[in-house]
Design a protein around this motif. Sequence first.
Motif, PDB file in Angstrom:
ATOM      1  N   ASP A  48       0.633  -1.410   0.413  1.00 37.93           N
ATOM      2  CA  ASP A  48       0.173   0.071  -0.471  1.00 37.93           C
ATOM      3  C   ASP A  48       1.061   1.336  -0.134  1.00 37.93           C
ATOM      4  N   GLY A  49       0.055   2.262  -0.953  1.00 39.34           N
ATOM      5  CA  GLY A  49       1.091   3.215  -0.514  1.00 39.34           C
ATOM      6  C   GLY A  49       2.333   3.806  -1.722  1.00 39.34           C
ATOM      7  N   GLY A  50       2.530   2.667  -3.115  1.00 36.03           N
ATOM      8  CA  GLY A  50       3.350   2.181  -3.973  1.00 36.03           C
ATOM      9  C   GLY A  50       4.685   2.718  -4.155  1.00 36.03           C
ATOM     10  N   ASN A  51       5.991   3.446  -3.637  1.00 35.45           N
ATOM     11  CA  ASN A  51       6.040   3.354  -3.026  1.00 35.45           C
ATOM     12  C   ASN A  51       7.085   2.234  -2.828  1.00 35.45           C
ATOM     13  N   LYS A  52       7.149   1.092  -3.081  1.00 34.83           N
ATOM     14  CA  LYS A  52       8.244   0.111  -2.593  1.00 34.83           C
ATOM     15  C   LYS A  52       8.793  -0.554  -3.475  1.00 34.83           C
ATOM     16  N   THR A  53       9.356  -1.269  -3.197  1.00 38.45           N
ATOM     17  CA  THR A  53      10.436  -2.238  -4.274  1.00 38.45           C
ATOM     18  C   THR A  53      10.362  -3.794  -4.309  1.00 38.45           C
ATOM     19  N   VAL A  54       9.961  -4.250  -5.427  1.00 34.66           N
ATOM     20  CA  VAL A  54       9.727  -6.068  -5.202  1.00 34.66           C
ATOM     21  C   VAL A  54      10.807  -6.574  -6.393  1.00 34.66           C
ATOM     22  N   LEU A  55      10.914  -7.956  -5.142  1.00 33.66           N
ATOM     23  CA  LEU A  55      11.836  -9.024  -5.401  1.00 33.66           C
ATOM     24  C   LEU A  55      11.177 -10.296  -6.353  1.00 33.66           C
ATOM     25  N   GLU A  56      10.811 -10.780  -7.418  1.00 34.31           N
ATOM     26  CA  GLU A  56      10.019 -12.014  -7.603  1.00 34.31           C
ATOM     27  C   GLU A  56      10.981 -13.277  -8.114  1.00 34.31           C
ATOM     28  N   LEU A  57      11.647 -14.006  -7.306  1.00 30.84           N
ATOM     29  CA  LEU A  57      11.793 -14.792  -7.576  1.00 30.84           C
ATOM     30  C   LEU A  57      11.236 -16.098  -8.318  1.00 30.84           C
ATOM     31  N   GLY A  58      11.633 -16.165  -9.379  1.00 34.93           N
ATOM     32  CA  GLY A  58      10.345 -16.695  -9.963  1.00 34.93           C
ATOM     33  C   GLY A  58       9.483 -16.821 -11.426  1.00 34.93           C
ATOM     34  N   VAL A  59       9.408 -16.507 -12.217  1.00 34.23           N
ATOM     35  CA  VAL A  59       8.558 -15.101 -12.642  1.00 34.23           C
ATOM     36  C   VAL A  59       7.386 -15.824 -13.811  1.00 34.23           C
ATOM     37  N   CYS A  60       8.095 -17.481 -14.591  1.00 34.46           N
ATOM     38  CA  CYS A  60       7.067 -18.240 -15.623  1.00 34.46           C
ATOM     39  C   CYS A  60       6.587 -16.800 -16.661  1.00 34.46           C
ATOM     40  N   ARG A  61       5.386 -16.653 -17.007  1.00 29.31           N
ATOM     41  CA  ARG A  61       4.431 -15.618 -18.098  1.00 29.31           C
ATOM     42  C   ARG A  61       4.746 -14.328 -17.447  1.00 29.31           C
ATOM     43  N   GLY A  62       4.691 -14.112 -16.279  1.00 27.61           N
ATOM     44  CA  GLY A  62       5.033 -12.590 -16.273  1.00 27.61           C
ATOM     45  C   GLY A  62       3.987 -12.108 -15.624  1.00 27.61           C
ATOM     46  N   VAL A  63       2.697 -12.505 -15.439  1.00 24.33           N
ATOM     47  CA  VAL A  63       1.083 -12.570 -14.649  1.00 24.33           C
ATOM     48  C   VAL A  63       1.411 -12.136 -13.416  1.00 24.33           C
ATOM     49  N   SER A  64       2.069 -12.681 -12.269  1.00 22.03           N
ATOM     50  CA  SER A  64       1.804 -11.976 -11.123  1.00 22.03           C
ATOM     51  C   SER A  64       2.671 -11.315 -10.937  1.00 22.03           C
ATOM     52  N   THR A  65       4.281 -11.091 -11.919  1.00 20.33           N
ATOM     53  CA  THR A  65       5.332  -9.669 -12.310  1.00 20.33           C
ATOM     54  C   THR A  65       4.335  -8.388 -12.617  1.00 20.33           C
ATOM     55  N   LYS A  66       3.648  -8.561 -13.492  1.00 17.49           N
ATOM     56  CA  LYS A  66       2.500  -7.690 -14.004  1.00 17.49           C
ATOM     57  C   LYS A  66       1.766  -7.141 -13.289  1.00 17.49           C
ATOM     58  N   LEU A  67       1.089  -7.585 -12.049  1.00 17.08           N
ATOM     59  CA  LEU A  67       0.784  -7.034 -10.802  1.00 17.08           C
ATOM     60  C   LEU A  67       1.552  -7.366  -9.933  1.00 17.08           C
ATOM     61  N   PHE A  68       2.436  -6.862  -9.241  1.00 22.47           N
ATOM     62  CA  PHE A  68       3.721  -6.802  -8.545  1.00 22.47           C
ATOM     63  C   PHE A  68       3.577  -5.299  -9.065  1.00 22.47           C
ATOM     64  N   ALA A  69       4.222  -4.892 -10.707  1.00 23.74           N
ATOM     65  CA  ALA A  69       4.425  -3.898 -10.981  1.00 23.74           C
ATOM     66  C   ALA A  69       3.347  -2.893 -10.789  1.00 23.74           C
ATOM     67  N   HIS A  70       1.752  -3.197 -10.740  1.00 20.95           N
ATOM     68  CA  HIS A  70       0.699  -2.241 -10.836  1.00 20.95           C
ATOM     69  C   HIS A  70       1.268  -2.007  -9.716  1.00 20.95           C
ATOM     70  N   HIS A  71       1.150  -2.127  -8.245  1.00 20.88           N
ATOM     71  CA  HIS A  71       1.512  -2.065  -6.862  1.00 20.88           C
ATOM     72  C   HIS A  71       2.943  -0.913  -6.892  1.00 20.88           C
ATOM     73  N   ALA A  72       3.425  -1.645  -7.238  1.00 22.71           N
ATOM     74  CA  ALA A  72       5.353  -0.757  -6.832  1.00 22.71           C
ATOM     75  C   ALA A  72       5.468  -0.322  -7.331  1.00 22.71           C
ATOM     76  N   GLN A  73       6.448   0.550  -7.119  1.00 23.26           N
ATOM     77  CA  GLN A  73       7.400   1.593  -7.838  1.00 23.26           C
ATOM     78  C   GLN A  73       8.164   0.823  -8.940  1.00 23.26           C
ATOM     79  N   ARG A  74       8.910  -0.333  -8.004  1.00 19.89           N
ATOM     80  CA  ARG A  74       9.860  -1.069  -9.381  1.00 19.89           C
ATOM     81  C   ARG A  74       9.270  -2.253  -8.787  1.00 19.89           C
TER      82      ARG A  74
END
Length: 181
Positions: A48-74
């Motif tokens: 919450d707040g969007g000014n956060k960074t996420v490290l995702e280990l395991g991307v597969c098709r990028g579906v979760s990655t896309k959602l993280f990008a929606h919520h996080a700054q990076r």
Amino acid sequence: MVDKEIEKMEHPQSVPIDLTTERMPNRGSQGGFNLLFGLNDLCNEFLDGGNKTVLELGVCRGVSTKLFAHHAQRVVAVDRIRRGAVRKLVDNTTNIEFHRMMFKAFCKQCDEKFDLIYVDGRHSYQGVREDLHHALPLLKKGGVASGHDIDRNNGVRKAVRKHFPKAVIRTFSDSSWAVQL
């Protein structure tokens, strides 16, 4: 079965998100495990707040990655394979950085700290333990260790419980889990 209407969200840094998108194609909702509603709840709670960074280990098709990008700054996404859908996502989204490499190698060379780490690569007990061991030094103080498949895979469940024996482990409808440290 998910009884919610299709939810679409828009964000200036990403294309619209459809929470009914299947993480793994042609497998259906699998009781909600293969959809994004639970992961979206995790993101709403911890990013919450969007000014956060996420490290995702395991991307597969990028579906979760896309959602993280929606919520996080990076979002820094790491996987040993870069599929076409991921290449397209990275090319069309300004806040995703992709590294094609093994998790251990990435974690050893990375000097950045993250607000949230999401482990969704290997699903064996030993694999999850190793991924957590290498990734957790990259977590900011007060950050969130999280991942996927805690309710779907005994190896994941045992590894998470062993790694965080005294922590409150939050679980979500898509089998995501989170521990605030």
